[in-house]
Design an enzyme around this catalytic site. Structure first.
Site, PDB file in Angstrom:
ATOM      1  N   ARG A  88       0.692  -1.187  -0.187  1.00 58.59           N
ATOM      2  CA  ARG A  88      -0.055   0.003  -0.110  1.00 58.59           C
ATOM      3  C   ARG A  88       0.796   1.232  -0.012  1.00 58.59           C
ATOM      4  NH1 ARG A  88      -4.901   2.161   3.208  1.00 58.59           N
ATOM      5  NH2 ARG A  88      -5.043   4.122   2.309  1.00 58.59           N
ATOM      6  N   ARG A  98      -7.021   0.427  -3.434  1.00 60.15           N
ATOM      7  CA  ARG A  98      -5.839  -0.006  -2.699  1.00 60.15           C
ATOM      8  C   ARG A  98      -5.671  -1.490  -2.363  1.00 60.15           C
ATOM      9  NH1 ARG A  98      -8.230   2.983   1.393  1.00 60.15           N
ATOM     10  NH2 ARG A  98      -7.722   4.582  -0.034  1.00 60.15           N
ATOM     11  N   ASP A 101      -6.487  -2.197   3.136  1.00 60.94           N
ATOM     12  CA  ASP A 101      -6.549  -1.155   4.057  1.00 60.94           C
ATOM     13  C   ASP A 101      -7.269  -1.584   5.506  1.00 60.94           C
ATOM     14  OD1 ASP A 101      -7.314   1.531   4.722  1.00 60.94           O
ATOM     15  OD2 ASP A 101      -9.245   1.779   3.731  1.00 60.94           O
ATOM     16  N   ASP A 103      -8.505  -0.270   8.792  1.00 60.72           N
ATOM     17  CA  ASP A 103      -9.135   0.959   9.599  1.00 60.72           C
ATOM     18  C   ASP A 103      -9.417   0.420  11.021  1.00 60.72           C
ATOM     19  OD1 ASP A 103      -8.707   2.794   7.588  1.00 60.72           O
ATOM     20  OD2 ASP A 103     -10.751   2.058   6.717  1.00 60.72           O
TER      21      ASP A 103
HETATM   22  N1  ROI Z   1     -15.814   0.939  -0.894  1.00 62.67           N
HETATM   23  C1  ROI Z   1     -15.687  -0.335  -0.635  1.00 62.67           C
HETATM   24  N2  ROI Z   1     -16.949  -1.320  -0.968  1.00 62.67           N
HETATM   25  N3  ROI Z   1     -14.876  -0.887   0.411  1.00 62.67           N
HETATM   26  C2  ROI Z   1     -14.228  -0.121   1.146  1.00 62.67           C
HETATM   27  O1  ROI Z   1     -13.111  -0.600   1.777  1.00 62.67           O
HETATM   28  C3  ROI Z   1     -13.708   1.209   0.640  1.00 62.67           C
HETATM   29  N4  ROI Z   1     -12.783   1.817   0.987  1.00 62.67           N
HETATM   30  C4  ROI Z   1     -12.475   3.234   0.673  1.00 62.67           C
HETATM   31  C5  ROI Z   1     -13.559   3.820  -0.390  1.00 62.67           C
HETATM   32  C6  ROI Z   1     -12.584   4.465  -1.135  1.00 62.67           C
HETATM   33  C7  ROI Z   1     -14.097   5.085   0.582  1.00 62.67           C
HETATM   34  N5  ROI Z   1     -14.439   3.006  -0.725  1.00 62.67           N
HETATM   35  C8  ROI Z   1     -14.616   1.519  -0.425  1.00 62.67           C
HETATM   36  O2  ROI Z   1     -11.576   3.722   1.291  1.00 62.67           O
END
Ligand code: ROI
Length: 168
Positions: A88, A98, A101, A103
């Site tokens: 990433r 990405r 991710d 979070d």
């Molecule tokens: N959309 C989905 N469906 N899942 C994600 O994890 C995700 N993560 C993001 C953004 C680009 C907002 N859209 C996403 O960061």
């Protein structure tokens, strides 16, 4: 944060580049290997339509829960190290595709407002790809503001969410 205490944390996992299922499986192994991460639970994997720009592949999302004695920023450091090990690149560009991710959604009942970390995750209650997997592993969850997780299910549609098997 009590230094001796353990906090119950929830993490959102997402990927929409490369072999996303494999990446999430590897990330799960890596998170479980973080020292002081215990009582790990994982939702199913879900295929979801991208939020934000639509000209990007569908995502695979999941939510994990665990207890940890790590402070929030120490946990963030560990998670960002795992993200970085999957290539990433933190370009500063938001809302782009990405490989991985991770979070921090919730850290116990704490509300955190720091430059690097805002918890609860600001968008979590509006994202079906967070609310539904989180509900799968924590149906009775109460958010730090006293609201019931369950109360958000009807506010976000799961029409485009596809539950998939988490195996490789
Ligand atoms: N959309 C989905 N469906 N899942 C994600 O994890 C995700 N993560 C993001 C953004 C680009 C907002 N859209 C996403 O960061």
């Amino acid at each position: 944060m009590s230094s001796a205490g353990k906090e119950l944390c929830y993490i959102g996992l997402g990927s929409n580049l490369g072999d996303s299922k494999k990446t999430l499986n590897s990330a799960v192994q890596a998170i479980q290997s973080i020292p002081s991460v215990e009582q790990f639970v994982l939702s199913s994997f879900y295929q979801s339509k991208p939020h934000g720009p639509q000209d990007q592949p569908d995502y695979i999302n999941a939510v994990a829960g665990f207890t940890t004695s790590l402070e929030p920023i120490a946990l963030l450091d560990q998670l960002q190290a795992i993200e970085n090990s999957y290539g990433r690149v933190r370009s500063g560009a938001q809302w782009t595709a990405r490989t991985l991710d991770l979070d921090i959604l919730l850290y116990g009942t704490h509300e955190i407002n720091e430059e690097r970390l805002v918890v609860p995750h600001p968008w979590m209650t509006r994202r079906e790809f967070v609310i539904y997997p989180l509900h799968e592993i924590a149906a009775d969850l109460i958010l730090p503001d006293g609201s019931l997780l369950e109360s958000y299910l009807d506010q976000v549609s799961d029409d485009t969410l596809i539950k998939i098997k988490s195996s490789l």
